[in-house]
Design an enzyme around this catalytic site. Structure first.
Site, PDB file in Angstrom:
ATOM      1  N   ASN A   9      23.096 -17.069   2.349  1.00  0.00           N
ATOM      2  CA  ASN A   9      22.941 -15.678   2.785  1.00  0.00           C
ATOM      3  C   ASN A   9      23.741 -15.496   4.073  1.00  0.00           C
ATOM      4  OD1 ASN A   9      22.132 -13.133   3.546  1.00  0.00           O
ATOM      5  ND2 ASN A   9      20.088 -13.767   4.229  1.00  0.00           N
ATOM      6  N   LYS A  11      24.207 -12.807   5.653  1.00  0.00           N
ATOM      7  CA  LYS A  11      23.696 -11.668   6.441  1.00  0.00           C
ATOM      8  C   LYS A  11      24.873 -10.742   6.784  1.00  0.00           C
ATOM      9  CE  LYS A  11      20.179 -14.765   8.167  1.00  0.00           C
ATOM     10  NZ  LYS A  11      18.833 -14.687   8.663  1.00  0.00           N
ATOM     11  N   HIS A  97      14.353  -9.611   1.136  1.00  0.00           N
ATOM     12  CA  HIS A  97      14.531 -10.516   2.285  1.00  0.00           C
ATOM     13  C   HIS A  97      13.667 -10.005   3.442  1.00  0.00           C
ATOM     14  CE1 HIS A  97      16.365 -12.598   5.656  1.00  0.00           C
ATOM     15  NE2 HIS A  97      16.802 -13.480   4.772  1.00  0.00           N
ATOM     16  N   GLU A  99      14.184  -9.648   6.448  1.00  0.00           N
ATOM     17  CA  GLU A  99      14.842  -8.697   7.363  1.00  0.00           C
ATOM     18  C   GLU A  99      14.863  -7.290   6.761  1.00  0.00           C
ATOM     19  OE1 GLU A  99      18.411 -11.032   7.970  1.00  0.00           O
ATOM     20  OE2 GLU A  99      17.167 -12.550   8.952  1.00  0.00           O
ATOM     21  N   GLU A 167      10.295 -17.949   1.809  1.00  0.00           N
ATOM     22  CA  GLU A 167      10.861 -18.011   3.152  1.00  0.00           C
ATOM     23  C   GLU A 167       9.800 -17.596   4.164  1.00  0.00           C
ATOM     24  OE1 GLU A 167      15.388 -17.665   3.072  1.00  0.00           O
ATOM     25  OE2 GLU A 167      14.649 -15.622   3.062  1.00  0.00           O
ATOM     26  N   GLY A 173      15.763 -18.117  10.874  1.00  0.00           N
ATOM     27  CA  GLY A 173      16.622 -17.913  12.041  1.00  0.00           C
ATOM     28  C   GLY A 173      15.999 -18.379  13.347  1.00  0.00           C
ATOM     29  N   SER A 210      15.591 -21.941   8.282  1.00  0.00           N
ATOM     30  CA  SER A 210      16.172 -22.956   9.179  1.00  0.00           C
ATOM     31  C   SER A 210      16.538 -24.261   8.466  1.00  0.00           C
ATOM     32  CB  SER A 210      15.244 -23.210  10.372  1.00  0.00           C
ATOM     33  OG  SER A 210      15.088 -22.023  11.125  1.00  0.00           O
ATOM     34  N   GLY A 232      21.767 -19.236   8.634  1.00  0.00           N
ATOM     35  CA  GLY A 232      22.662 -19.697   9.713  1.00  0.00           C
ATOM     36  C   GLY A 232      23.560 -20.865   9.322  1.00  0.00           C
TER      37      GLY A 232
HETATM   38  C1  PEP Z   1      17.794 -16.447   5.506  1.00  0.00           C
HETATM   39  O1  PEP Z   1      18.468 -15.606   6.077  1.00  0.00           O
HETATM   40  O2  PEP Z   1      17.389 -16.249   4.347  1.00  0.00           O
HETATM   41  C2  PEP Z   1      17.478 -17.700   6.197  1.00  0.00           C
HETATM   42  C3  PEP Z   1      16.695 -18.566   5.620  1.00  0.00           C
HETATM   43  O3  PEP Z   1      18.045 -17.861   7.443  1.00  0.00           O
HETATM   44  P1  PEP Z   1      18.076 -19.224   8.301  1.00  0.00           P
HETATM   45  O4  PEP Z   1      18.521 -20.327   7.368  1.00  0.00           O
HETATM   46  O5  PEP Z   1      19.075 -18.960   9.385  1.00  0.00           O
HETATM   47  O6  PEP Z   1      16.701 -19.464   8.803  1.00  0.00           O
END
Ligand code: PEP
Length: 252
Positions: A9, A11, A97, A99, A167, A173, A210, A232
């Site tokens: 992803n 973003k 998601h 976000e 998640e 993040g 993460s 990330g």
């Molecule tokens: C995500 O954006 O779905 C995600 C899991 O981000 P990160 O790996 O940065 O925590």
């Protein structure tokens, strides 16, 4: 043995040139045999550049949008049509998601309609669920996951495909990853709940939050973790390739 999957992803990062440069480098590192197990979710404005680059290189990596609307067309300024995503040869759509849930107030009811519209075009819905830190601390994790699944999948057609991404919001993040035991416990619950709702236990359940090359091995060794949704660490070709190497290499 269920085939593992890694989804990136991106973003709201990378322009079309950066997306293409990433793919060229990443493809040097990804064994061709693993291409069909990898999804790239760029910004919608970069999807065409990604599709063109993959077609030019004759590569089978799957692509997806990070969002779509519930309708195919109409007076919905600024929205993204699932029908046009299909016309663009997109394979999947990230739906729900955290976000989108937090910044854009998307709720389970709305998400159930988005899943329906994705399925109507044979796009794979990658449905994201997960609890906040307060919900976890309050002992509400399983209630939240159950509701997200029951309401989000109320229009789900079990003849179509589905991937679920667990998640935990507190791990996205933040650098704080769920322990393999916490993730396994949630995944086992999600698998059981999906089976109750759909009658099937064949859906892949990805962990996101993460994930990095350093923690991928421990997580992927858990029986109910079928792969990763990576934010990330998916922005750099070498770290995404390392995660793929760990998650997608077949073991006995
Ligand atoms: C995500 O954006 O779905 C995600 C899991 O981000 P990160 O790996 O940065 O925590």
């Amino acid at each position: 043995m269920i085939e593992k999957v890694v989804a990136a992803n991106w973003k709201m990062y990378k322009n079309p040139e950066e997306s293409t440069a990433f793919l060229k480098k990443f493809l040097e590192l990804l064994p061709p045999a693993n291409q069909k197990q990898v999804f790239i979710f760029p910004q919608t404005v970069c999807l065409q550049a990604v599709e063109d680059c993959l077609a030019e290189q004759n590569v089978d990596i799957l692509t997806g949008a990070q969002n779509c609307y519930t309708e195919d067309e109409g007076a919905f300024t600024g929205e993204i049509s699932p029908k046009v995503l299909k016309d663009m040869k997109t394979d999947a759509i990230l739906i729900g998601h955290s976000e989108r849930r937090s910044h854009f107030k998307e709720d389970n009811e709305l998400l159930s309609k988005k899943i329906k519209s994705a399925q109507a075009h044979n796009l794979i819905p990658m449905y994201c669920i997960g609890e906040t830190l307060d919900q976890r601390k309050g002992g509400k994790t399983f209630d939240v996951l159950k509701e997200q699944l029951e309401v989000g999948l109320k229009h789900f057609d079990r003849k179509g495909s589905l991937i679920v991404a667990y998640e935990p919001v507190w791990a996205i993040g933040t650098g704080e990853v769920a322990t393999p035991e916490q993730a396994q416990e949630a995944h086992a619950f999600v698998r059981k709940t999906l089976q109750k709702i759909t009658g099937l236990d064949t859906y892949k359940i990805l962990y996101g939050g993460s994930v990095k090359p350093e923690n991928a091995q421990e997580l992927i060794s858990k029986p109910d973790i079928d792969g990763f949704l990576v934010g990330g660490a998916s922005l750099k070709p070498d770290s995404l390739a390392q995660i793929c190497q760990i998650a997608l290499t077949k073991r006995r």
